[in-house]
Design a protein around this motif. Structure first.
Motif, PDB file in Angstrom:
ATOM      1  N   ALA A 101     -44.582  25.614  34.389  1.00 30.62           N
ATOM      2  CA  ALA A 101     -43.854  25.725  35.663  1.00 30.62           C
ATOM      3  C   ALA A 101     -44.299  24.672  36.666  1.00 30.62           C
ATOM      4  CB  ALA A 101     -44.034  27.120  36.249  1.00 30.62           C
ATOM      5  N   THR A 102     -45.539  24.213  36.578  1.00 30.63           N
ATOM      6  CA  THR A 102     -45.996  23.182  37.516  1.00 30.63           C
ATOM      7  C   THR A 102     -45.135  21.932  37.335  1.00 30.63           C
ATOM      8  OG1 THR A 102     -48.237  24.037  37.288  1.00 30.63           O
ATOM      9  CG2 THR A 102     -48.007  21.886  38.333  1.00 30.63           C
ATOM     10  N   SER A 103     -45.045  21.486  36.094  1.00 29.76           N
ATOM     11  CA  SER A 103     -44.206  20.321  35.828  1.00 29.76           C
ATOM     12  C   SER A 103     -42.732  20.653  36.087  1.00 29.76           C
ATOM     13  CB  SER A 103     -44.412  19.871  34.380  1.00 29.76           C
ATOM     14  OG  SER A 103     -43.481  18.890  34.046  1.00 29.76           O
ATOM     15  N   GLY A 104     -42.325  21.867  35.706  1.00 31.52           N
ATOM     16  CA  GLY A 104     -40.925  22.256  35.906  1.00 31.52           C
ATOM     17  C   GLY A 104     -40.532  22.200  37.379  1.00 31.52           C
ATOM     18  N   LEU A 105     -41.388  22.758  38.247  1.00 26.29           N
ATOM     19  CA  LEU A 105     -41.066  22.747  39.682  1.00 26.29           C
ATOM     20  C   LEU A 105     -41.146  21.333  40.249  1.00 26.29           C
ATOM     21  CD1 LEU A 105     -42.863  26.075  40.510  1.00 26.29           C
ATOM     22  CD2 LEU A 105     -40.471  25.579  41.086  1.00 26.29           C
ATOM     23  N   SER A 106     -42.041  20.559  39.688  1.00 23.39           N
ATOM     24  CA  SER A 106     -42.155  19.173  40.124  1.00 23.39           C
ATOM     25  C   SER A 106     -40.894  18.377  39.761  1.00 23.39           C
ATOM     26  CB  SER A 106     -43.353  18.593  39.371  1.00 23.39           C
ATOM     27  OG  SER A 106     -43.966  17.638  40.063  1.00 23.39           O
ATOM     28  N   LEU A 173     -39.018  30.823  46.583  1.00 21.37           N
ATOM     29  CA  LEU A 173     -39.331  32.247  46.445  1.00 21.37           C
ATOM     30  C   LEU A 173     -40.128  32.478  45.170  1.00 21.37           C
ATOM     31  CD1 LEU A 173     -35.916  33.960  47.377  1.00 21.37           C
ATOM     32  CD2 LEU A 173     -37.930  33.647  48.839  1.00 21.37           C
ATOM     33  N   ASN A 174     -41.118  33.336  45.250  1.00 19.30           N
ATOM     34  CA  ASN A 174     -41.971  33.627  44.097  1.00 19.30           C
ATOM     35  C   ASN A 174     -42.297  35.117  44.135  1.00 19.30           C
ATOM     36  OD1 ASN A 174     -45.516  33.322  43.747  1.00 19.30           O
ATOM     37  ND2 ASN A 174     -44.080  33.577  42.093  1.00 19.30           N
ATOM     38  N   SER A 175     -41.642  35.876  43.250  1.00 21.30           N
ATOM     39  CA  SER A 175     -41.810  37.329  43.251  1.00 21.30           C
ATOM     40  C   SER A 175     -41.692  37.829  41.810  1.00 21.30           C
ATOM     41  CB  SER A 175     -40.718  37.961  44.124  1.00 21.30           C
ATOM     42  OG  SER A 175     -40.757  39.362  44.065  1.00 21.30           O
ATOM     43  N   HIS A 177     -45.666  37.886  43.246  1.00 20.44           N
ATOM     44  CA  HIS A 177     -46.151  36.786  44.063  1.00 20.44           C
ATOM     45  C   HIS A 177     -47.628  36.442  43.848  1.00 20.44           C
ATOM     46  CE1 HIS A 177     -47.506  35.453  48.261  1.00 20.44           C
ATOM     47  NE2 HIS A 177     -46.733  34.492  47.834  1.00 20.44           N
ATOM     48  N   ASN A 178     -47.881  35.163  43.785  1.00 17.80           N
ATOM     49  CA  ASN A 178     -49.237  34.609  43.888  1.00 17.80           C
ATOM     50  C   ASN A 178     -49.379  34.088  45.309  1.00 17.80           C
ATOM     51  OD1 ASN A 178     -51.515  33.008  43.893  1.00 17.80           O
ATOM     52  ND2 ASN A 178     -50.896  31.680  42.203  1.00 17.80           N
ATOM     53  N   PRO A 179     -50.310  34.574  46.128  1.00 21.18           N
ATOM     54  CA  PRO A 179     -51.464  35.368  45.747  1.00 21.18           C
ATOM     55  C   PRO A 179     -51.437  36.860  46.110  1.00 21.18           C
ATOM     56  CG  PRO A 179     -51.898  34.339  47.859  1.00 21.18           C
ATOM     57  CD  PRO A 179     -50.489  33.950  47.466  1.00 21.18           C
ATOM     58  N   HIS A 236     -39.361  29.576  34.740  1.00 23.16           N
ATOM     59  CA  HIS A 236     -40.169  30.592  34.043  1.00 23.16           C
ATOM     60  C   HIS A 236     -41.313  29.877  33.321  1.00 23.16           C
ATOM     61  CE1 HIS A 236     -36.638  33.470  34.116  1.00 23.16           C
ATOM     62  NE2 HIS A 236     -35.986  32.315  34.132  1.00 23.16           N
ATOM     63  N   SER A 237     -42.333  30.663  32.952  1.00 20.49           N
ATOM     64  CA  SER A 237     -43.473  30.056  32.266  1.00 20.49           C
ATOM     65  C   SER A 237     -44.057  31.027  31.249  1.00 20.49           C
ATOM     66  CB  SER A 237     -44.545  29.716  33.296  1.00 20.49           C
ATOM     67  OG  SER A 237     -45.745  29.359  32.656  1.00 20.49           O
ATOM     68  N   LEU A 238     -44.638  30.471  30.193  1.00 22.05           N
ATOM     69  CA  LEU A 238     -45.355  31.338  29.239  1.00 22.05           C
ATOM     70  C   LEU A 238     -46.842  31.420  29.562  1.00 22.05           C
ATOM     71  CD1 LEU A 238     -42.746  30.263  27.478  1.00 22.05           C
ATOM     72  CD2 LEU A 238     -43.935  31.637  25.764  1.00 22.05           C
ATOM     73  N   ALA A 247     -50.931  25.623  26.714  1.00 21.35           N
ATOM     74  CA  ALA A 247     -49.853  25.088  25.867  1.00 21.35           C
ATOM     75  C   ALA A 247     -48.825  24.308  26.673  1.00 21.35           C
ATOM     76  CB  ALA A 247     -49.176  26.228  25.115  1.00 21.35           C
ATOM     77  N   ARG A 248     -48.733  24.582  27.969  1.00 18.94           N
ATOM     78  CA  ARG A 248     -47.819  23.911  28.890  1.00 18.94           C
ATOM     79  C   ARG A 248     -46.360  24.076  28.487  1.00 18.94           C
ATOM     80  NH1 ARG A 248     -49.515  25.006  32.127  1.00 18.94           N
ATOM     81  NH2 ARG A 248     -48.788  23.533  33.664  1.00 18.94           N
ATOM     82  N   VAL A 249     -45.889  25.285  28.462  1.00 21.61           N
ATOM     83  CA  VAL A 249     -44.487  25.538  28.120  1.00 21.61           C
ATOM     84  C   VAL A 249     -43.861  26.522  29.108  1.00 21.61           C
ATOM     85  CG1 VAL A 249     -42.846  26.248  26.350  1.00 21.61           C
ATOM     86  CG2 VAL A 249     -45.021  25.256  25.655  1.00 21.61           C
TER      87      VAL A 249
END
Ligand SMILES: Cc1ncc(COP(=O)(O)O)c(C=O)c1O
Length: 397
Positions: A101-106, A173-175, A177-179, A236-238, A247-249
């Motif tokens: 998701a880091t790369s995905g959101l980027s 939006l992140n739900s 939620h972190n943190p 989404h992220s695994l 694994a970065r997926v």
């Protein structure tokens, strides 16, 4: 204009160092360290999805590039899971595997943002999202919100409205939620949707904790609502629920036209997520439901006992507690550092400074209750008990 030897002006604003003061101190700490500042898990992924268990004969050319859009088996498994979870059948062309998701959101940020744009960033927030937005030359507009949702009289819609300017292009939006571990209710999601529709905003829906809920039923996927689905770009992220962070997926979807642009952007960034990991991820999504249910149970127990130790409510989801440490701070302390230092020096426990989740959270701390195994967490909480007890009674600090 020559620039050597400086990085770009945009890059120079990025900071990864909010933890660095404590990092130095941790290196000279004697005795065991409990890394509750890291958002990770002690769980190994379900065996059938581990890459070492893929039979090489079944997967020739395992180490070649995958298609930019993703491995067909993972796209199919993701589409199927999205349909089961949300009742929405995603256009196959509007789905793209991302490298976490880091790369995905980027990639999404690069696709929809221009320098000077503003993104509404409800705070506190996942620390990296601020840098992802800033690395596009856009401005993350911090809106203290998640810790106030339950306050009498708090008006979510008016709060978001006040932050809108002619430069606003998106709402993150992140739900779950972190943190904070909180979740938006359908009414809150409707308020967000009204603001997004009124001002023609994109909505970035970060679903990485969708499977980590501690009530009896999964939360409603907010992006799938009629009033959000046409403007939500969903990631989404695994990493979290499936214990697959290294694994970065992950996978992303949204309106078809923007997803084609996302795919084009991804071509110039990572090109594709690692192929072996995509094959493992497809198996996890398709077959690891029982493992996932067991993980949720273990995490719920960890959430309960950690929340009890800190004297706060068990979070509704996610893997974190976010706690105002003011009651454990010496009078006049302007940030949580004295408390963070005591947790480290006296208990070996590493926590994250609240400032990494937003400018309004200097006295807060974040901790992850899934980063170490249950027996190690017990040990950490036992060692923390005197720190929490002594200071909360107004004792020495
Ligand atoms: C809210 C949120 N979004 C995204 C991510 C990134 O996940 P990934 O490991 O898939 O890059 C994290 C990781 O901590 C997170 O907490």
């Amino acid at each position: 204009m020559p620039r050597f030897a400086s990085p770009s002006a945009t890059t120079a604003t990025l900071s990864t160092g909010v933890f660095s003061g404590l990092g130095e101190r941790a290196r000279s700490h004697t005795g065991p360290l409990y890394p509750l500042h890291v958002g990770d898990t002690w769980r190994e992924p379900w065996e059938g999805g581990r890459v070492e268990n893929l039979a090489p004969a079944d997967h020739p050319l395992l180490y070649t590039y995958a298609p930019v859009q993703g491995e067909p088996s993972l796209l199919a498994a993701a589409r199927d899971k999205i349909a089961r979870r949300s009742g929405r059948l995603i256009d196959p062309e509007a789905l793209c595997v991302v490298s976490g998701a880091t790369s995905g959101l980027s990639v999404v940020a690069q696709t929809i943002l221009d320098p000077g744009d503003e993104v509404l960033l409800p705070a506190p927030f996942w620390p990296l999202i601020r840098g992802i937005i800033a690395s596009r030359g856009a401005t993350p507009v911090q809106i203290p919100l998640w810790d106030r949702l339950a306050d009498p009289g708090f008006d979510l819609e008016a709060t978001l409205e006040r932050a809108i300017t002619p430069r606003t292009v998106a709402l993150y939006l992140n739900s779950p939620h972190n943190p904070t571990g909180g979740m938006l209710t359908p009414e809150m999601a409707a308020a967000c949707a009204r603001v997004a529709r009124r001002h023609d905003l994109w909505v970035l829906s970060d679903e990485v904790y969708e499977d980590l809920y501690y009530g009896d039923t999964p939360p409603e996927p907010l992006w799938a609502r009629d009033d959000l689905i046409d403007r939500a770009i969903v990631v989404h992220s695994l990493s979290k629920a499936y214990g697959y962070a290294g694994a970065r997926v992950g996978y992303a979807h949204g309106p078809r036209a923007v997803m084609q642009a996302v795919r084009a952007t991804q071509t110039f960034q990572v090109y594709c997520a690692p192929r072996p990991m995509q094959l493992g991820a497809a198996r996890l999504i398709a077959h690891a439901d029982d493992w996932l249910a067991q993980t949720r149970e273990l995490y719920r127990e960890a959430a309960d006992k950690t929340a009890r130790a800190f004297g706060v409510a068990t979070p509704a989801g996610g893997t974190f507690l976010f706690v105002d440490a003011a009651r454990w701070l010496p009078p006049g302390a302007s940030d949580a550092m004295p408390f963070l230092e005591r947790c480290l020096d006296e208990a070996g426990v590493l926590l994250t400074p609240g400032l990494s989740s937003g400018d309004a959270y200097a006295t807060w701390v974040r901790l992850c209750f899934t980063s170490v195994a249950p027996e190690v967490l017990d040990e950490a909480l036992t060692k923390l008990a005197p720190v929490l007890a002594a200071t909360s009674r107004g004792g020495p600090s």
